[in-house]
Design a protein around this motif. Structure first.
Motif, PDB file in Angstrom:
ATOM      1  N   GLU A   5     -18.502 -57.274 -72.338  1.00 25.44           N
ATOM      2  CA  GLU A   5     -18.402 -55.887 -72.777  1.00 25.44           C
ATOM      3  C   GLU A   5     -17.035 -55.713 -73.423  1.00 25.44           C
ATOM      4  OE1 GLU A   5     -20.677 -53.466 -69.365  1.00 25.44           O
ATOM      5  OE2 GLU A   5     -19.055 -54.775 -68.688  1.00 25.44           O
ATOM      6  N   ILE A   6     -17.033 -55.022 -74.554  1.00 22.85           N
ATOM      7  CA  ILE A   6     -15.780 -54.787 -75.269  1.00 22.85           C
ATOM      8  C   ILE A   6     -15.728 -53.325 -75.720  1.00 22.85           C
ATOM      9  CG2 ILE A   6     -16.785 -55.769 -77.371  1.00 22.85           C
ATOM     10  CD1 ILE A   6     -13.944 -56.655 -78.167  1.00 22.85           C
ATOM     11  N   TYR A   7     -14.663 -52.665 -75.321  1.00 15.25           N
ATOM     12  CA  TYR A   7     -14.437 -51.273 -75.703  1.00 15.25           C
ATOM     13  C   TYR A   7     -13.575 -51.286 -76.959  1.00 15.25           C
ATOM     14  CZ  TYR A   7     -16.120 -49.956 -71.064  1.00 15.25           C
ATOM     15  OH  TYR A   7     -16.895 -49.769 -69.927  1.00 15.25           O
ATOM     16  N   THR A   8     -14.019 -50.585 -78.001  1.00 14.29           N
ATOM     17  CA  THR A   8     -13.366 -50.629 -79.302  1.00 14.29           C
ATOM     18  C   THR A   8     -13.257 -49.237 -79.922  1.00 14.29           C
ATOM     19  OG1 THR A   8     -15.443 -50.887 -80.520  1.00 14.29           O
ATOM     20  CG2 THR A   8     -14.379 -52.909 -79.738  1.00 14.29           C
ATOM     21  N   ALA A  48     -10.188 -50.720 -66.629  1.00 18.03           N
ATOM     22  CA  ALA A  48      -9.080 -51.571 -67.063  1.00 18.03           C
ATOM     23  C   ALA A  48      -7.795 -51.270 -66.291  1.00 18.03           C
ATOM     24  CB  ALA A  48      -8.860 -51.400 -68.563  1.00 18.03           C
ATOM     25  N   ASN A  49      -7.932 -50.642 -65.137  1.00 13.78           N
ATOM     26  CA  ASN A  49      -6.761 -50.329 -64.299  1.00 13.78           C
ATOM     27  C   ASN A  49      -5.666 -49.601 -65.072  1.00 13.78           C
ATOM     28  OD1 ASN A  49      -7.871 -51.607 -61.974  1.00 13.78           O
ATOM     29  ND2 ASN A  49      -7.342 -53.571 -62.873  1.00 13.78           N
ATOM     30  N   GLY A  50      -6.091 -48.607 -65.856  1.00 14.58           N
ATOM     31  CA  GLY A  50      -5.147 -47.785 -66.601  1.00 14.58           C
ATOM     32  C   GLY A  50      -4.926 -48.216 -68.038  1.00 14.58           C
ATOM     33  N   GLY A  51      -5.530 -49.334 -68.455  1.00 13.37           N
ATOM     34  CA  GLY A  51      -5.385 -49.792 -69.833  1.00 13.37           C
ATOM     35  C   GLY A  51      -5.983 -48.790 -70.805  1.00 13.37           C
ATOM     36  N   ARG A  52      -5.166 -48.322 -71.742  1.00 10.52           N
ATOM     37  CA  ARG A  52      -5.629 -47.275 -72.656  1.00 10.52           C
ATOM     38  C   ARG A  52      -5.790 -47.761 -74.086  1.00 10.52           C
ATOM     39  NH1 ARG A  52      -5.737 -42.478 -70.632  1.00 10.52           N
ATOM     40  NH2 ARG A  52      -5.396 -41.387 -72.585  1.00 10.52           N
ATOM     41  N   THR A  53      -5.290 -48.952 -74.395  1.00 12.20           N
ATOM     42  CA  THR A  53      -5.389 -49.461 -75.754  1.00 12.20           C
ATOM     43  C   THR A  53      -6.708 -50.210 -75.934  1.00 12.20           C
ATOM     44  OG1 THR A  53      -4.247 -51.502 -75.150  1.00 12.20           O
ATOM     45  CG2 THR A  53      -2.893 -49.681 -75.969  1.00 12.20           C
ATOM     46  N   VAL A  54      -7.126 -50.321 -77.170  1.00  9.64           N
ATOM     47  CA  VAL A  54      -8.338 -51.079 -77.479  1.00  9.64           C
ATOM     48  C   VAL A  54      -7.941 -52.325 -78.238  1.00  9.64           C
ATOM     49  CG1 VAL A  54      -9.946 -49.151 -77.430  1.00  9.64           C
ATOM     50  CG2 VAL A  54      -8.742 -49.664 -79.560  1.00  9.64           C
ATOM     51  N   PRO A  55      -8.712 -53.378 -78.105  1.00  9.05           N
ATOM     52  CA  PRO A  55      -9.902 -53.465 -77.270  1.00  9.05           C
ATOM     53  C   PRO A  55      -9.541 -53.704 -75.802  1.00  9.05           C
ATOM     54  CG  PRO A  55      -9.508 -55.588 -78.286  1.00  9.05           C
ATOM     55  CD  PRO A  55      -8.451 -54.640 -78.825  1.00  9.05           C
ATOM     56  N   GLN A  56     -10.478 -53.388 -74.948  1.00  7.08           N
ATOM     57  CA  GLN A  56     -10.436 -53.804 -73.548  1.00  7.08           C
ATOM     58  C   GLN A  56     -11.694 -54.641 -73.359  1.00  7.08           C
ATOM     59  OE1 GLN A  56      -8.020 -53.462 -71.228  1.00  7.08           O
ATOM     60  NE2 GLN A  56      -6.762 -52.357 -72.725  1.00  7.08           N
ATOM     61  N   GLY A  61     -17.906 -59.062 -65.813  1.00  4.07           N
ATOM     62  CA  GLY A  61     -17.360 -58.036 -64.931  1.00  4.07           C
ATOM     63  C   GLY A  61     -15.868 -58.174 -64.675  1.00  4.07           C
ATOM     64  N   THR A  62     -15.265 -59.269 -65.118  1.00  2.07           N
ATOM     65  CA  THR A  62     -13.829 -59.488 -64.937  1.00  2.07           C
ATOM     66  C   THR A  62     -13.062 -58.933 -66.127  1.00  2.07           C
ATOM     67  OG1 THR A  62     -14.217 -61.502 -63.660  1.00  2.07           O
ATOM     68  CG2 THR A  62     -12.037 -61.262 -64.653  1.00  2.07           C
ATOM     69  N   HIS A  63     -12.030 -58.157 -65.844  1.00  2.00           N
ATOM     70  CA  HIS A  63     -11.212 -57.594 -66.907  1.00  2.00           C
ATOM     71  C   HIS A  63     -10.323 -58.690 -67.490  1.00  2.00           C
ATOM     72  CE1 HIS A  63      -7.678 -55.013 -68.312  1.00  2.00           C
ATOM     73  NE2 HIS A  63      -8.660 -54.837 -69.174  1.00  2.00           N
ATOM     74  N   VAL A  64     -10.515 -58.983 -68.762  1.00  2.00           N
ATOM     75  CA  VAL A  64      -9.733 -60.001 -69.461  1.00  2.00           C
ATOM     76  C   VAL A  64      -8.461 -59.392 -70.028  1.00  2.00           C
ATOM     77  CG1 VAL A  64      -9.727 -61.491 -71.504  1.00  2.00           C
ATOM     78  CG2 VAL A  64     -11.728 -61.429 -70.002  1.00  2.00           C
ATOM     79  N   GLY A  65      -8.557 -58.167 -70.508  1.00  2.00           N
ATOM     80  CA  GLY A  65      -7.435 -57.498 -71.157  1.00  2.00           C
ATOM     81  C   GLY A  65      -7.785 -57.210 -72.599  1.00  2.00           C
ATOM     82  N   GLY A  66      -6.801 -57.364 -73.472  1.00  2.00           N
ATOM     83  CA  GLY A  66      -6.993 -57.056 -74.880  1.00  2.00           C
ATOM     84  C   GLY A  66      -7.149 -58.297 -75.735  1.00  2.00           C
ATOM     85  N   CYS A  67      -6.981 -58.113 -77.022  1.00  2.00           N
ATOM     86  CA  CYS A  67      -7.156 -59.187 -77.996  1.00  2.00           C
ATOM     87  C   CYS A  67      -6.191 -60.343 -77.744  1.00  2.00           C
ATOM     88  CB  CYS A  67      -6.968 -58.623 -79.404  1.00  2.00           C
ATOM     89  SG  CYS A  67      -7.201 -59.829 -80.715  1.00  2.00           S
TER      90      CYS A  67
END
Length: 85
Positions: A5-8, A48-56, A61-67
């Motif tokens: 899953e990728i939030y963009t 994303a534990n507060g991550g507000r930038t994209v992508p996430q 199910g594991t949060h990788v982070g951004g690009c």
């Protein structure tokens, strides 16, 4: 492959680069446009534990982070095993 899953947002160069790498890997992903749906941005930030930038990015199910995080996994040889079932 695991669920990805990728939030963009539209016109995000980092989002495009992350999607390009996943596509090159043959990894199918579900994309969520947080610009179109504000509720998705809140969901993304929570996941994303507060991550507000994209992508996430989430793999299995594991949060990788951004690009940059995704490319770091690729360069360290850890992305392919993470994508495998």
């Amino acid at each position: 492959m695991k669920t990805i899953e990728i939030y963009t947002t539209p016109f995000c160069g980092f989002c495009t680069a992350a999607k390009r790498l996943l596509t090159q890997k043959g990894a199918a992903f579900t994309e969520f446009d947080v610009a179109a749906k504000p509720d998705l941005r809140r969901e993304m930030t929570d996941r994303a534990n507060g991550g507000r930038t994209v992508p996430q990015i989430f793999i299995g199910g594991t949060h990788v982070g951004g690009c940059d995080d995704l490319y770091a996994l690729e360069q360290s040889g850890k992305l392919d095993p993470m994508l495998a079932d």
